[in-house]
Scaffold this active site. Structure first.
Site, short mmCIF file in Angstrom:
data_model
loop_
_atom_site.label_atom_id
_atom_site.label_comp_id
_atom_site.label_asym_id
_atom_site.label_seq_id
_atom_site.Cartn_x
_atom_site.Cartn_y
_atom_site.Cartn_z
N ASN A 255 -16.29 -61.47 75.41
CA ASN A 255 -14.86 -61.46 74.59
C ASN A 255 -13.64 -61.96 75.43
O ASN A 255 -13.02 -62.84 74.82
CB ASN A 255 -14.76 -60.30 73.58
CG ASN A 255 -15.86 -60.16 72.56
OD1 ASN A 255 -16.13 -60.85 72.11
ND2 ASN A 255 -15.94 -58.76 72.02
N LYS A 256 -13.59 -61.10 76.67
CA LYS A 256 -12.42 -61.79 77.42
C LYS A 256 -12.62 -63.20 77.98
O LYS A 256 -11.55 -63.90 78.09
CB LYS A 256 -12.23 -60.80 78.47
CG LYS A 256 -11.93 -59.20 77.90
CD LYS A 256 -11.78 -58.43 79.11
CE LYS A 256 -11.70 -56.82 78.81
NZ LYS A 256 -12.98 -56.51 78.13
N ASP A 301 -24.81 -61.73 91.22
CA ASP A 301 -24.05 -60.68 91.70
C ASP A 301 -22.46 -61.16 92.18
O ASP A 301 -22.60 -61.85 93.18
CB ASP A 301 -24.62 -59.65 92.82
CG ASP A 301 -23.79 -58.79 93.15
OD1 ASP A 301 -23.07 -58.43 92.86
OD2 ASP A 301 -24.49 -58.01 94.20
N CYS A 384 -11.93 -49.73 80.87
CA CYS A 384 -11.51 -49.07 79.56
C CYS A 384 -11.77 -47.81 79.72
O CYS A 384 -12.27 -47.06 79.13
CB CYS A 384 -12.56 -49.64 78.53
SG CYS A 384 -14.19 -49.55 78.97
#
Length: 490
Positions: A255-256, A301, A384
């Site tokens: 989404n970002k 990575d 978050c």
């Protein structure tokens, strides 16, 4: 959601490899039958992850992923069963009706018992349903005894004792400006909903709590994305220049990533890095749905990327949103419905502290790596989480390195009122959202370096260039096979 072929026959018995048609069923019966089994699979994954403190995904991510067909019914069943789970467990223990066979399918039992006692009792077809319906009187008697034992007169009062409450939160949707303009989105959504623009994020719309848009045509075609406000603030804080090369270090679910693509008007280039193969597939789906054509997926990575390689030496901005505890998004992730939350286990156990230490160690390492790319001018670090260990402490640990590389903390989103905890120098530049006031807890730190400093460091790194290994491509997506590291629960 029934299959066309054999749609009127009985579904296979539980744990039955094959079954001959024995009974005609309506579409509603079949739909309810399969919704309970899909819900049981999701519930099993959720409960196992919660028990290990290593959730593979949030409840919403599991339900609204491509594997689940009847999403609305499954989401409702999982959430309501979790909400009533403490009661269901006590009822089953008191009633003592389960045999060994059904004790091995507890998640399905929980779902069906919820339907029998609190939900939709119709369409209870299937072997497990038949077994539990025959024991309905014992279950109801056990529930009545529990009400007397707890000295309450209703199930709602019983739920209040367990402190399992829904957390109302506005429904945020971000307009994907690669496909649709904001005014057109408002005009369309206003036909059925109260909607207004967010005051901070220009392309974010706010709808009343409980607004269900998962099946809205503008969502299914990628014109609107169901994305929270704090999450939408991250790419806005980075503010990438449309001509830049940008690196999204831990990109899935994407989404970002696609928000940055929209802010860049589809120009420039975004390298979206994701270690986990399954999450990289989800990232690919998000990008495809968004219509963004300036994003290259790199499965590998982030910590193994060499900043001196020419393919990364022109990166001008990095968004680092690494794995975190998720402690700030319990309402959005619905973690308040999980047994560990209901039991008051809010991260204070030894296992949780160990996990938090591992997460913060990785976060410090990843942020230090992001600050080492020679041409980078802007780095955003976000989580978050509400934990200081994952936020201010991580920033404090890299400040000396940041300063030596010419970076300084800059005020992200100046109009936002809530700032970091006053435990480090420069806390007033940091962004925090409050889980009570804002309904979710996020953290954002913005590091900025003058272009002249970045160019000087880039020239210094030229003497350390190593031969470039060209990444493999598979189905048009660039991939790099790299070591599997710490992020089992990303």
């Amino acid at each position: 959601m029934g299959l066309k072929r054999g749609a009127e026959t009985r579904p296979p018995a539980d744990n039955e490899k094959s079954s001959k048609p024995r009974q005609k069923l309506s579409n509603a019966d079949r739909s309810a039958y399969f919704a309970r089994r899909e819900s049981a699979k999701v519930l099993r994954s959720v409960l196992q992850g919660d028990a290990r403190r290593q959730a593979v995904a949030s409840i919403k991510s599991l339900v609204f992923g491509p594997a689940v067909r009847n999403k609305k019914a499954t989401f409702a069943l999982v959430c309501q069963t979790l909400k009533h789970l403490p009661i269901i467990k006590e009822v089953l223990e008191t009633a003592d009706v389960l045999t060994g066979k059904w004790k091995r399918q507890l998640e399905l039992v929980y779902i069906i018992v919820y339907d029998i006692l609190f939900g939709q009792e119709n369409s209870l077809v299937g072997d497990a349903e038949k077994f539990l319906v025959l024991r309905k009187n014992a279950l109801q008697t056990s529930l009545a005894r529990l009400l007397v034992k707890k000295k309450v007169s209703s199930v709602d009062h019983l739920l209040a004792l367990y402190q399992i409450k829904d957390i109302p939160k506005p429904r945020y949707v971000r307009v994907n400006t690669l496909k649709l303009d904001v005014e057109s989105a408002i005009q369309e959504l206003s036909k059925c909903n109260e909607v207004h623009r967010d005051e901070l994020v220009p392309d974010l719309l706010v709808l009343p709590p409980g607004s269900d848009l998962h099946d809205h045509p503008l969502v299914t075609n990628g014109s609107l994305l169901l994305q929270g406000k704090a999450s939408s603030m991250v790419a806005l804080a980075l503010a990438p220049n449309p001509r830049w090369m940008v690196l999204d270090a831990c990109a899935a679910p994407g989404n970002k990533t696609v928000h940055m693509a929209a802010l860049m008007r589809g120009e420039g280039k975004i390298i979206a890095c994701e270690l986990n193969e399954g999450r990289a597939k989800r990232l690919e789906n998000t990008i495809k749905l968004s219509g963004a054509n300036n994003i290259e997926i790199l499965q590998g990575d982030f910590l193994s990327l060499d900043p001196s390689d020419l393919q990364y030496s022109k990166v001008r901005a990095i968004l680092l949103d690494p794995s975190c505890s998720g402690s700030g998004t319990v309402s959005d992730r619905l973690d308040h419905l999980l047994p560990s939350f209901a039991e008051g286990n809010n991260g204070s156990s030894f296992a949780d502290i160990q996990r938090l230490n591992k997460l913060s160690a990785f976060q410090k390492k990843a942020l230090s790596h992001a600050l080492s790319f020679p041409e980078v001018e802007r780095v955003v670090y976000s989580t978050c989480s509400i934990n200081q260990a994952e936020n201010e402490d991580v920033v404090a640990s890299v400040l000396p390195l940041a300063a030596s590389n010419g970076f300084h903390l800059e005020t992200a989103l100046p109009r936002w009122p809530r700032r970091g905890l006053p435990v480090i120098e420069g806390y007033e530049h940091l962004v925090r959202t409050d889980p009570i006031e804002d309904k979710e807890g996020f953290f954002i730190a913005l590091f900025v370096r003058k272009p002249s400093t970045a160019t000087h460091l880039a020239k210094e790194s030229e003497s350390h260039q190593r031969p470039i290994k060209k990444p493999r491509t598979r189905n048009g997506t660039t991939t790099t096979k790299l070591s599997y590291m710490l992020l089992q629960n990303r």
